[in-house]
Write a protein that holds these residues in place. Structure first.
Motif, mmCIF file in Angstrom:
data_model
loop_
_atom_site.group_PDB
_atom_site.id
_atom_site.type_symbol
_atom_site.label_atom_id
_atom_site.label_comp_id
_atom_site.label_asym_id
_atom_site.label_seq_id
_atom_site.Cartn_x
_atom_site.Cartn_y
_atom_site.Cartn_z
ATOM 1 N N ASN A 1 0.830 -1.209 0.000
ATOM 2 C CA ASN A 1 0.000 0.000 0.000
ATOM 3 C C ASN A 1 0.862 1.255 0.000
ATOM 4 O O ASN A 1 0.508 2.263 -0.623
ATOM 5 C CB ASN A 1 -0.906 -0.012 1.227
ATOM 6 C CG ASN A 1 -2.027 0.997 1.114
ATOM 7 O OD1 ASN A 1 -2.406 1.381 0.014
ATOM 8 N ND2 ASN A 1 -2.557 1.431 2.235
ATOM 9 N N THR A 2 2.000 1.194 0.663
ATOM 10 C CA THR A 2 2.924 2.322 0.659
ATOM 11 C C THR A 2 3.458 2.578 -0.739
ATOM 12 O O THR A 2 3.587 3.724 -1.182
ATOM 13 C CB THR A 2 4.094 2.066 1.622
ATOM 14 O OG1 THR A 2 3.583 1.840 2.938
ATOM 15 C CG2 THR A 2 5.062 3.230 1.636
ATOM 16 N N GLY A 3 3.754 1.487 -1.465
ATOM 17 C CA GLY A 3 4.244 1.633 -2.833
ATOM 18 C C GLY A 3 3.240 2.317 -3.734
ATOM 19 O O GLY A 3 3.600 3.126 -4.593
ATOM 20 N N GLN A 4 1.952 2.021 -3.544
ATOM 21 C CA GLN A 4 0.935 2.645 -4.389
ATOM 22 C C GLN A 4 0.563 4.031 -3.895
ATOM 23 O O GLN A 4 0.169 4.892 -4.684
ATOM 24 C CB GLN A 4 -0.313 1.767 -4.454
ATOM 25 C CG GLN A 4 -1.290 2.193 -5.545
ATOM 26 C CD GLN A 4 -2.460 1.255 -5.667
ATOM 27 O OE1 GLN A 4 -3.227 1.090 -4.729
ATOM 28 N NE2 GLN A 4 -2.603 0.630 -6.821
ATOM 29 N N ALA A 5 0.649 4.249 -2.582
ATOM 30 C CA ALA A 5 0.299 5.559 -2.044
ATOM 31 C C ALA A 5 1.329 6.615 -2.402
ATOM 32 O O ALA A 5 1.005 7.807 -2.477
ATOM 33 C CB ALA A 5 0.146 5.474 -0.515
ATOM 34 N N THR A 6 2.572 6.205 -2.634
ATOM 35 C CA THR A 6 3.607 7.156 -3.031
ATOM 36 C C THR A 6 3.309 7.681 -4.429
ATOM 37 O O THR A 6 3.001 6.897 -5.323
ATOM 38 C CB THR A 6 4.984 6.467 -3.029
ATOM 39 O OG1 THR A 6 5.222 5.891 -1.744
ATOM 40 C CG2 THR A 6 6.086 7.459 -3.348
ATOM 41 N N PRO A 7 3.368 8.985 -4.663
ATOM 42 C CA PRO A 7 3.153 9.511 -6.022
ATOM 43 C C PRO A 7 4.088 8.834 -7.016
ATOM 44 O O PRO A 7 5.287 8.658 -6.749
ATOM 45 C CB PRO A 7 3.459 10.999 -5.871
ATOM 46 C CG PRO A 7 3.203 11.292 -4.432
ATOM 47 C CD PRO A 7 3.586 10.050 -3.688
ATOM 48 N N ALA A 8 3.539 8.444 -8.156
ATOM 49 C CA ALA A 8 4.315 7.668 -9.117
ATOM 50 C C ALA A 8 5.549 8.416 -9.590
ATOM 51 O O ALA A 8 6.632 7.835 -9.721
ATOM 52 C CB ALA A 8 3.425 7.299 -10.303
ATOM 53 N N ILE A 9 5.410 9.703 -9.851
ATOM 54 C CA ILE A 9 6.559 10.461 -10.343
ATOM 55 C C ILE A 9 7.626 10.585 -9.267
ATOM 56 O O ILE A 9 8.831 10.542 -9.558
ATOM 57 C CB ILE A 9 6.102 11.861 -10.831
ATOM 58 C CG1 ILE A 9 7.248 12.589 -11.515
ATOM 59 C CG2 ILE A 9 5.523 12.671 -9.682
ATOM 60 C CD1 ILE A 9 7.700 11.956 -12.790
ATOM 61 N N GLY A 10 7.213 10.691 -7.988
ATOM 62 C CA GLY A 10 8.180 10.743 -6.895
ATOM 63 C C GLY A 10 8.898 9.423 -6.714
ATOM 64 O O GLY A 10 10.117 9.388 -6.500
ATOM 65 N N LEU A 11 8.149 8.320 -6.810
ATOM 66 C CA LEU A 11 8.758 6.996 -6.702
ATOM 67 C C LEU A 11 9.750 6.770 -7.833
ATOM 68 O O LEU A 11 10.846 6.235 -7.622
ATOM 69 C CB LEU A 11 7.665 5.931 -6.726
ATOM 70 C CG LEU A 11 8.116 4.477 -6.655
ATOM 71 C CD1 LEU A 11 8.867 4.201 -5.358
ATOM 72 C CD2 LEU A 11 6.913 3.530 -6.773
#
Length: 265
Positions: A110-120
């Motif tokens: 859930n943390t992986g998806q909650a992080t903004p994609a561009i930031g990740l």
């Protein structure tokens, strides 16, 4: 009421086809027609559009087909690894002592998806450098959650009496999993895969910021150079690809559901 001494014979019930399947097929044939119409309208518009040298350079030499092919590759490869990671992990987290770790693993996903994609993606580029590898890892991390959570939910939703009956006739734990649990969980797993596919198409548009290519190249080129035709083409192709992938996934849901289950899309 019938007269005394006479027997009333009721008409035999005639089997009827499930309306849900018929409606589903109608829906499945409607979307491809809409997508073809959109692509045709886009092609006709581009034939009449007055493109300057910058727009022509951005769209010439097969760059559109190259960007589209890169986008498809990113989607297919990332979805493959999502399935390889999420489904076995979901099965493991419903077995024995590993169940205790399920909340922790779900929280990480859930943390992986909650992080903004561009930031990740930016963090992965800093760590791994510019290239397709960083883009793929970012896309995979963003799409693991729906498949993982649906796999766990589908396996947990199975009727315990069916599982006990399967064990009672002598089936091994692996046989119960393969022949009873997974077939019953297929609808929920397929729904998670469908969600992950659409997420992957959208997230792959950001791969250009990490040097991964894809249709995002056309979108960023159109934005930075202020060329609306290039921006529109990249955006339209991304939307059409996402809708096409969702249509193919809904078709797979319809065809792969076990018989006897209701079919909806």
């Amino acid at each position: 009421m019938s007269a005394p001494g006479t027997d009333t014979v009721s008409a035999p019930a005639t089997p009827t086809k499930s309306p849900s399947r018929r409606v589903s097929w109608q829906k499945l044939t409607f979307l491809p027609a809409v997508l073809v119409a959109v692509l045709l309208a886009t092609w006709l518009w581009f034939r009449q559009a007055d493109l300057d040298s910058i727009s022509e350079n951005a769209l010439s030499d097969g760059q559109v087909s190259k960007a589209l092919w890169q986008h498809v590759q990113l989607t297919v490869i990332s979805t493959f690894f999502v399935l390889v990671i999420a489904i076995p992990l979901g099965i493991l987290l419903t077995r024995g002592a590993a169940r205790r770790a399920a909340p922790v693993v779900i929280a990480v996903a859930n943390t992986g998806q909650a992080t903004p994609a561009i930031g990740l993606l930016a963090l992965l580029v800093i760590w791994l450098g510019i290239g397709r590898r960083a883009a793929l890892i970012g896309i995979i991390a963003y799409a693991v959650l729906p498949v993982l959570s649906n796999t766990i939910a589908g396996l947990k939703a199975n009727d315990p009496t069916l599982l006990e009956a399967a064990r009672g006739i002598g089936m091994s734990p692996l046989g119960v999993l393969a022949r009873v649990e997974l077939p019953l969980a297929v609808p929920l797993i397929l729904a998670g895969v469908r969600t992950a596919l659409v997420l992957n198409v959208g997230t792959a548009a950001l791969a250009t910021f990490g040097g991964g290519g894809g249709l995002g190249v056309l979108i960023t080129t159109g934005i930075t150079n202020q060329r609306m035709p290039v921006l529109m083409l990249g955006s339209i192709l991304t939307v059409v690809l996402a809708l096409l992938v969702d249509w193919l996934a809904s078709l797979a849901e319809l065809l792969l559901r076990p018989r006897g289950l209701g079919v909806t899309t």
